[in-house]
Design an enzyme around this catalytic site. Structure first.
Site, PDB file in Angstrom:
ATOM      1  N   LYS A  17       0.853  -1.212   0.000  1.00  0.00           N
ATOM      2  CA  LYS A  17       0.000   0.000   0.000  1.00  0.00           C
ATOM      3  C   LYS A  17       0.873   1.241   0.000  1.00  0.00           C
ATOM      4  O   LYS A  17       2.029   1.214   0.416  1.00  0.00           O
ATOM      5  CB  LYS A  17      -0.943   0.021   1.214  1.00  0.00           C
ATOM      6  CG  LYS A  17      -0.287   0.006   2.607  1.00  0.00           C
ATOM      7  CD  LYS A  17       0.177   1.339   3.144  1.00  0.00           C
ATOM      8  CE  LYS A  17       0.755   1.208   4.556  1.00  0.00           C
ATOM      9  NZ  LYS A  17       1.624   2.310   4.979  1.00  0.00           N
ATOM     10  N   ASP A 152      -3.012  -1.565  10.346  1.00  0.00           N
ATOM     11  CA  ASP A 152      -3.240  -1.538   8.892  1.00  0.00           C
ATOM     12  C   ASP A 152      -3.908  -2.810   8.372  1.00  0.00           C
ATOM     13  O   ASP A 152      -4.230  -2.900   7.191  1.00  0.00           O
ATOM     14  CB  ASP A 152      -1.900  -1.404   8.145  1.00  0.00           C
ATOM     15  CG  ASP A 152      -1.311  -0.014   8.269  1.00  0.00           C
ATOM     16  OD1 ASP A 152      -2.044   0.900   8.693  1.00  0.00           O
ATOM     17  OD2 ASP A 152      -0.123   0.149   7.948  1.00  0.00           O
TER      18      ASP A 152
END
Ligand code: C5P
Length: 307
Positions: A17, A152
């Site tokens: 990401k 996350d």
């Protein structure tokens, strides 16, 4: 990016990401800073495979591809501390099943890089074990488990562009973003997330009024992206952890000045670093500049795009 059956094995590919916006909204609450961040998945994938093995409990084998040296340096734990085994044991405990089989992790995402590699592996492990152990937890139930394992990890259960709030675990999907192209440079040094958060200065933390301004800025950024106005969007991209990371390694400032002359649309560090992100006009421009940078001894260089 869905678990799929390959012969008698199951496998899943799981992305890295980027944070195209990261604002720290205030001082830590129970050890975690409240954040507002825009995360997008990008096409650098780790691969996790599971095969049945009735003779013993769960095992983990790891191979690394692009992230050369991370295994040797001990930065990727190969024992029970690895997030893959932590995630699968948490799931097995919650569901009351006996963990089993061999997990093989092929790592391409560099570690201590701000690319979410460990969290991505953990989310992949939850989805894989949920399928191959026939647990069939709902996405909501998996997400609750994921939040307990790392900030996350809920984002990676879906791996779609999202605004993440709270400590990062409150995921609000963002639809309609265009395909974006990036050059990423991961220098030879990494940074540990707690150390970077620990270096935040009081002045960098927002009060309530400033936090409202942050939300407005993030909306402008997302609207510009949706319109395809990437240069305008680039001006709203900011990572509040960058000054803290700069105090810990000279690589952050160095990468910014190396990348700046290439006419990037946006330029910022991702997550808690150390990867630096340059937003490019096209895949072709990204590949061309990545080739130039690859000869400059800066570490791992990637030309990639959003998923
Ligand atoms: O949740 P995760 O394991 O990624 O967090 C690692 C560490 O990073 C936390 O223990 C905390 O020190 C720091 N952190 C933080 N605020 C957040 C996320 C992480 O201070 N929102």
């Amino acid at each position: 990016m869905f678990p799929r059956k390959v012969g008698s094995a199951w496998e899943i590919f799981t992305p890295a990401k980027l944070n195209l916006y990261l604002e720290v909204l205030g001082p830590p609450v129970a050890g975690f800073h409240p954040l507002e961040t825009l995360m997008v998945p990008v096409r650098i994938f780790d691969q996790l495979r599971w095969t049945e093995n009735f003779s013993s409990g769960p095992k983990l084998q790891i191979r690394e591809l692009l992230a050369k040296g991370d295994l040797l340096s001990g930065l990727v734990p190969t024992d029970g501390k690895n997030l893959v085994l932590q995630a699968t044991s948490a799931l097995a405990r919650a569901a009351g099943v006996e963990p089993r089989g061999v997990f093989e992790l092929v790592k391409r995402i560099p570690v201590q890089a701000g690319l979410g590699g460990g969290s991505s592996d953990a989310a992949a492990a939850l989805r894989l074990a949920n399928a191959c152990w026939n647990i069939h937890y709902s996405p909501k139930r998996l997400s609750q488990l994921a939040a307990g394992l790392g900030s996350d990890i809920p984002f990676f259960l879906k791996s779609e562009a999202a605004i993440c709030r709270g400590r990062g675990e409150q995921v609000e999907p963002v639809a309609g973003l265009p395909r974006m192209h990036f050059v990423l440079v991961k220098p030879p040094v990494g940074l540990a997330t707690p150390e970077v958060f620990g270096r935040l200065e009081r002045g960098e933390l927002m009060n309530t009024e400033q936090a409202a301004v942050s939300s407005a800025r993030l909306t402008l950024l997302i609207e510009a992206l949706r319109r395809g106005a990437l240069a305008e969007a680039g001006r709203w991209m900011v990572n509040r952890l960058e000054p803290a990371a700069r105090q810990l390694t000279p690589w952050i400032a160095r990468l910014r000045s190396v990348l700046a002359p290439y006419g990037c649309l946006g330029l910022l560090m991702t997550g808690s670093g150390t990867t630096y992100v340059a937003v490019m006009w096209s895949a072709r421009q990204a590949r061309r500049i990545a080739r130039v940078l690859a000869g400059m001894n800066l570490g791992n260089v990637f030309a990639t795009s959003s998923c």
